[in-house]
Design a protein around this motif. Structure first.
Motif, PDB file in Angstrom:
ATOM      1  N   THR A   1       2.276  -8.877  10.556  1.00 54.93           N
ATOM      2  CA  THR A   1       1.753  -7.507  10.673  1.00 54.93           C
ATOM      3  C   THR A   1       1.839  -6.906  12.068  1.00 54.93           C
ATOM      4  O   THR A   1       1.623  -5.702  12.231  1.00 54.93           O
ATOM      5  N   GLU A   2       2.149  -7.704  13.090  1.00 54.58           N
ATOM      6  CA  GLU A   2       2.087  -7.170  14.453  1.00 54.58           C
ATOM      7  C   GLU A   2       3.129  -6.091  14.709  1.00 54.58           C
ATOM      8  O   GLU A   2       2.938  -5.231  15.578  1.00 54.58           O
TER       9      GLU A   2
ATOM     10  N   ARG B   1       6.414 -10.508   3.694  1.00 54.91           N
ATOM     11  CA  ARG B   1       7.372  -9.429   3.968  1.00 54.91           C
ATOM     12  C   ARG B   1       6.859  -8.054   3.577  1.00 54.91           C
ATOM     13  O   ARG B   1       7.217  -7.053   4.199  1.00 54.91           O
ATOM     14  N   LEU B   2       6.027  -7.985   2.536  1.00 53.48           N
ATOM     15  CA  LEU B   2       5.705  -6.682   1.960  1.00 53.48           C
ATOM     16  C   LEU B   2       4.205  -6.391   1.904  1.00 53.48           C
ATOM     17  O   LEU B   2       3.748  -5.364   2.411  1.00 53.48           O
ATOM     18  N   LEU B   3       3.443  -7.277   1.283  1.00 53.02           N
ATOM     19  CA  LEU B   3       2.032  -6.944   1.040  1.00 53.02           C
ATOM     20  C   LEU B   3       1.210  -6.938   2.315  1.00 53.02           C
ATOM     21  O   LEU B   3       0.454  -5.984   2.569  1.00 53.02           O
ATOM     22  N   LEU B   4       1.308  -7.979   3.141  1.00 55.29           N
ATOM     23  CA  LEU B   4       0.526  -7.999   4.385  1.00 55.29           C
ATOM     24  C   LEU B   4       0.886  -6.828   5.308  1.00 55.29           C
ATOM     25  O   LEU B   4      -0.015  -6.164   5.840  1.00 55.29           O
TER      26      LEU B   4
ATOM     27  N   VAL C   1      -4.360  -3.833  14.865  1.00 53.90           N
ATOM     28  CA  VAL C   1      -4.698  -4.112  13.464  1.00 53.90           C
ATOM     29  C   VAL C   1      -4.330  -5.545  13.116  1.00 53.90           C
ATOM     30  O   VAL C   1      -5.073  -6.247  12.420  1.00 53.90           O
ATOM     31  N   ALA C   2      -3.187  -6.010  13.616  1.00 53.58           N
ATOM     32  CA  ALA C   2      -2.758  -7.384  13.351  1.00 53.58           C
ATOM     33  C   ALA C   2      -3.793  -8.384  13.851  1.00 53.58           C
ATOM     34  O   ALA C   2      -4.110  -9.374  13.170  1.00 53.58           O
ATOM     35  N   GLU C   3      -4.345  -8.138  15.031  1.00 57.91           N
ATOM     36  CA  GLU C   3      -5.363  -9.039  15.568  1.00 57.91           C
ATOM     37  C   GLU C   3      -6.622  -9.016  14.713  1.00 57.91           C
ATOM     38  O   GLU C   3      -7.241 -10.057  14.455  1.00 57.91           O
TER      39      GLU C   3
END
Length: 414
Positions: free
Chosen positions: A55-56, A17-20, A62-64
């Motif tokens: 993260t998407e 929820r937060l760090l990634l 960036v997520a990829e």
């Protein structure tokens, strides 16, 4: 530039929820390549997919990139051999403890000799009481130098908190009135629509006060009021209960059209513990610089509306309405109320000036990631301990307060 984040608890709620997302925000802003190495006691079938899903919403490209580079290791964070295998060859990495405080303490004790340049990032709550926080500080200091230890509390990195600190120091209009003679009260509220959401293992043993008050709200107040030769730990050591102390937990209700069971009926909850999901406490800071200002701190779960704000109420000037300075921690806006002329009937009328604050380029956890990479930030060792000292005074009063009930979906508790 490339960095590696090794996340103990890498598939847990905090990481997802937060760090990634914070890592994704930082990568999107700076173009930094970060390799995520998740670690946990249970296997994960598709860790790359977990990273992508987390993260998407920040940035699809960036997520990829993060997903393509991400790896996962089944690791017992309290086993020296497992940790040694996980850390081998990881020079200059950031080892992030996204774990409960008891497991974090065991993991720190189990750490082997560390590769050069490792930074240790420890999530809140830092320890479980004053003595365990001191012991944890000592263990960390035996592993790496203080600049390589980051005690994370993302609330002090929130845009609204940082803006309030800037407003009070950079503007003579506010600086000259930033005294007990001029401030009547400070209110800090953080109420959430989310309920327990599967976190009974942590939350039922902790409760709202230790989850939100001991860490976030007290540290926020300490950083807002720190001034000149008064460090945040000095503010925390001066915290005393001075007024209302209440606590409650939510009963069955409805939040945003969704039925929410009573807290005691949530999976994993022990009803006999009497765990609170809401609190309201009034404290003051017993130091000359701030003595006499009531500071009301409130936070709860399963409310009908997300609400996060800091309101400073100034003492009225004669018969005129009191001025207020309000910062919304959710939508990054500010409001100042002033007294103007009531042109319809004489006397005074409230004028409220609203402004959107400059958009933050990074989320609060993005800012945490930035500080970890730059080697600048986190709570001091003394502040982490002093937070528990302040909490010990408040906990005595909270334990004696009756446990009230409020229906899930409540907007405010009168």
């Amino acid at each position: 530039m490339e960095r590696t984040f090794i996340i103990l608890g890498g598939a847990g709620d905090l990481a997802r929820r937060l760090l990634l997302p914070g890592i994704a925000h930082y990568c999107a802003l700076t173009g930094t390549d970060i390799t995520v190495v998740g670690a946990g006691h249970s296997s994960v079938d598709d860790y790359a997919g977990l990273v992508r899903d987390a993260t998407e919403h920040v940035d699809a490209r960036v997520a990829e990139r993060l997903a393509d580079r991400a790896t996962y290791s089944v690791t017992d964070a309290t086993d020296s051999r497992d940790l040694s295998a996980l850390l081998e060859g990881r020079e200059n990495a950031i080892l992030y403890f996204a774990l409960s405080p008891t497991v974090t303490a065991e993991a720190v004790s189990a750490l082997p000799a560390l590769p050069p340049g490792i930074t240790l990032a420890v999530e809140k709550p830092f320890g479980t009481d004053r003595e365990s926080a001191r012991q944890l500080n000592a263990r960390l200091a035996g592993l790496v130098d203080e600049p390589r230890i980051v005690r994370v509390d993302h609330f002090v990195e929130m845009a609204g908190v940082r803006n309030l600190r800037a407003l009070r120091s950079a503007n003579r209009l506010i600086t000259s009135s930033w005294t007990p003679a001029d401030i009547a009260a400070i209110d800090l509220v953080w109420n959430e629509t989310i309920g327990l959401e599967g976190r009974a293992d942590f939350y039922d043993a902790t409760g709202a006060a230790e989850d939100m008050l001991q860490s976030h709200l007290l540290q926020t107040v300490a950083h807002v009021l720190a001034d000149g030769d008064l460090a945040p730990e000095d503010i925390l050591r001066g915290i005393r209960v001075q007024g209302e102390v209440r606590k409650g937990r939510y009963s069955a209700g409805e939040v945003n059209g969704k039925s929410v069971p009573a807290y005691v009926d949530e999976d994993g909850v022990d009803p006999d513990r009497g765990t609170e999901t809401w609190f309201l406490v009034t404290v003051e800071v017993d130091v000359d610089r701030w003595r006499g200002i009531p500071i009301r701190l409130e936070s709860g779960k399963a409310f009908g509306l997300d609400r996060g704000n800091i309101v400073v109420t100034f003492r009225p000037n004669g018969p005129h309405p009191a001025n207020t300075l309000s910062l919304d921690l959710l939508d990054h806006s500010m409001a100042i109320s002033l007294a103007g002329a009531d042109l319809t009937g004489g006397g005074s009328a409230n004028l409220t000036l609203h402004s959107a604050l400059a958009p933050a380029p990074l989320s609060a956890y993005g800012r945490v990631v930035e500080r970890l990479i730059d080697g600048d930030g986190g709570l001091s060792a003394d502040a982490a301990v002093a937070g528990w000292e302040a909490m010990s005074h408040i906990r005595e009063q909270l334990n004696r307060a009756p446990l009230e009930e409020y229906p899930a979906g409540t907007m405010t508790i009168p």
